[in-house]
Design a protein around this motif. Structure first.
Motif, short mmCIF file in Angstrom:
data_model
loop_
_atom_site.label_atom_id
_atom_site.label_comp_id
_atom_site.label_asym_id
_atom_site.label_seq_id
_atom_site.Cartn_x
_atom_site.Cartn_y
_atom_site.Cartn_z
N PRO A 89 0.82 -1.22 0.00
CA PRO A 89 0.00 0.00 0.00
C PRO A 89 0.85 1.26 0.00
O PRO A 89 2.06 1.22 0.25
CB PRO A 89 -0.78 -0.12 1.31
N ILE A 90 0.21 2.38 -0.30
CA ILE A 90 0.80 3.69 -0.04
C ILE A 90 0.76 3.90 1.47
O ILE A 90 -0.27 3.66 2.10
CB ILE A 90 0.01 4.80 -0.76
N VAL A 91 1.87 4.32 2.05
CA VAL A 91 1.93 4.54 3.51
C VAL A 91 2.08 6.03 3.77
O VAL A 91 2.97 6.68 3.22
CB VAL A 91 3.10 3.76 4.15
N LEU A 92 1.21 6.54 4.62
CA LEU A 92 1.20 7.97 4.94
C LEU A 92 1.44 8.15 6.43
O LEU A 92 0.66 7.68 7.26
CB LEU A 92 -0.15 8.58 4.56
N ALA A 93 2.55 8.81 6.77
CA ALA A 93 2.84 9.17 8.16
C ALA A 93 2.27 10.56 8.42
O ALA A 93 2.43 11.46 7.60
CB ALA A 93 4.33 9.17 8.41
N GLN A 94 1.59 10.74 9.54
CA GLN A 94 1.01 12.03 9.90
C GLN A 94 1.57 12.47 11.25
O GLN A 94 1.80 11.64 12.14
CB GLN A 94 -0.52 11.93 9.98
N GLY A 95 1.78 13.77 11.38
CA GLY A 95 2.30 14.28 12.64
C GLY A 95 2.31 15.79 12.65
O GLY A 95 1.65 16.44 11.84
N HIS A 96 3.06 16.35 13.56
CA HIS A 96 3.17 17.81 13.66
C HIS A 96 4.52 18.14 14.31
O HIS A 96 5.15 17.30 14.96
CB HIS A 96 2.02 18.41 14.46
N ARG A 97 4.93 19.38 14.11
CA ARG A 97 6.22 19.84 14.64
C ARG A 97 5.99 20.75 15.84
O ARG A 97 5.15 21.64 15.80
CB ARG A 97 7.01 20.58 13.56
#
Length: 281
Positions: free
Chosen positions: A21-29
């Motif tokens: 699959p396409i893997v998407l990491a999500q987060g914030h700084r």
């Protein structure tokens, strides 16, 4: 207090599936800390396109090329304007792309078959015209239209439309191998071949994660993971989850530069507006 903008890092596949699959990491700084909120997987281009087009603001790093080598485009007689070139490119079938690029290579001497973008040398990246090992030409063909259809802004290349929801979506070309090599040198840390899921590669992934968590890279950023996230990234022998996190860090670096007043998110002012540039190079 203004909420931290959503950051994403994308390990892209031009033919996603349940197995790949396409893997998407999500987060914030938060200052120099980049907090991983979670990973999401997409088993089709259509599902990923819907996520990209949803009404939310983000800055993302995408592991796919955003442009073709100028030398190649000129030789083929394709449009030299990025938008027109991408419109032409997306209208081609993969077989047409392969035949055009193979014909270009056939006319060139051994050792210089492929044309390169200016960013490829310092990045150590594959030429964006390669259609095998890895098929980055097909990744461009599949991925850039999704970004354009979602109305994404590509600094230095394309200004996305003003969305009714006021949300700006910003895409930066990322390359996880660049950051991984800074830590590991030429040590391999991943493979899609189960026979190559070796203890040495597991150790390399753990070493890379340790360096990212303490901020031992030139980006000046620390990846913040929970113990469960750390284990999940280490145990994914394909490296896809870790690559998405590496792209997340590169997006965070670009977003930090933008927050400091750089309209190009850290990309060089003199970048070729047809070829594009890899963020952090």
């Amino acid at each position: 207090m203004v909420p931290a903008p959503l950051l994403i890092g994308c390990d892209f596949s031009s033919s996603p599936s349940r197995r790949k699959p396409i893997v998407l990491a999500q987060g914030h700084r938060q200052g120099a800390r980049v907090v991983l909120a979670g990973l999401e997987r997409f088993e089709s281009l259509e599902a990923f396109g819907r996520w990209l087009a949803a009404p939310r603001a983000w800055v993302g790093g995408f592991d796919l090329p955003f442009g073709l080598p100028r030398e190649l485009v000129q030789a083929l007689g394709w449009p030299l304007d990025w938008g027109a070139c991408m419109a032409h490119y997306r209208g081609l079938a993969r077989a047409q792309i392969r035949d055009a690029f193979a014909g270009f290579c056939a006319a060139r001497p051994e050792g210089a078959k492929f044309a390169h973008r200016a960013t490829d040398g310092p990045a150590g990246s594959s030429p964006s015209m390669k259609w095998v090992n890895p098929p980055v030409a097909y990744m461009l063909h599949a991925g850039v239209p999704l970004l354009l259809d979602a109305g994404v802004h590509l600094p230095g290349l394309w200004s996305g439309p003003q969305h009714a929801d006021g949300a700006q979506r910003v895409a930066l070309e990322a390359y996880p191998g660049l950051l991984a090599r800074e830590v590991l040198g030429r040590r391999s840390y991943k493979s899609d071949d189960k026979a190559k899921h070796t203890p040495e590669r597991l150790i390399a992934r753990k070493d890379l994660l340790s360096a990212l968590e303490i901020g031992r890279t030139r980006l000046g950023l620390r990846l913040v993971l929970s113990p469960a996230q750390h284990d999940a990234l280490a145990q994914d022998a394909s490296g896809d989850s870790l690559d998405a996190a590496l792209c997340l860090l590169q997006a965070a670096w670009g977003q930090r530069r933008h927050a400091e007043g750089d309209a190009l998110y850290g990309l060089p002012p003199g970048l070729d507006p047809l070829e594009g540039w890899i963020v952090t190079v």
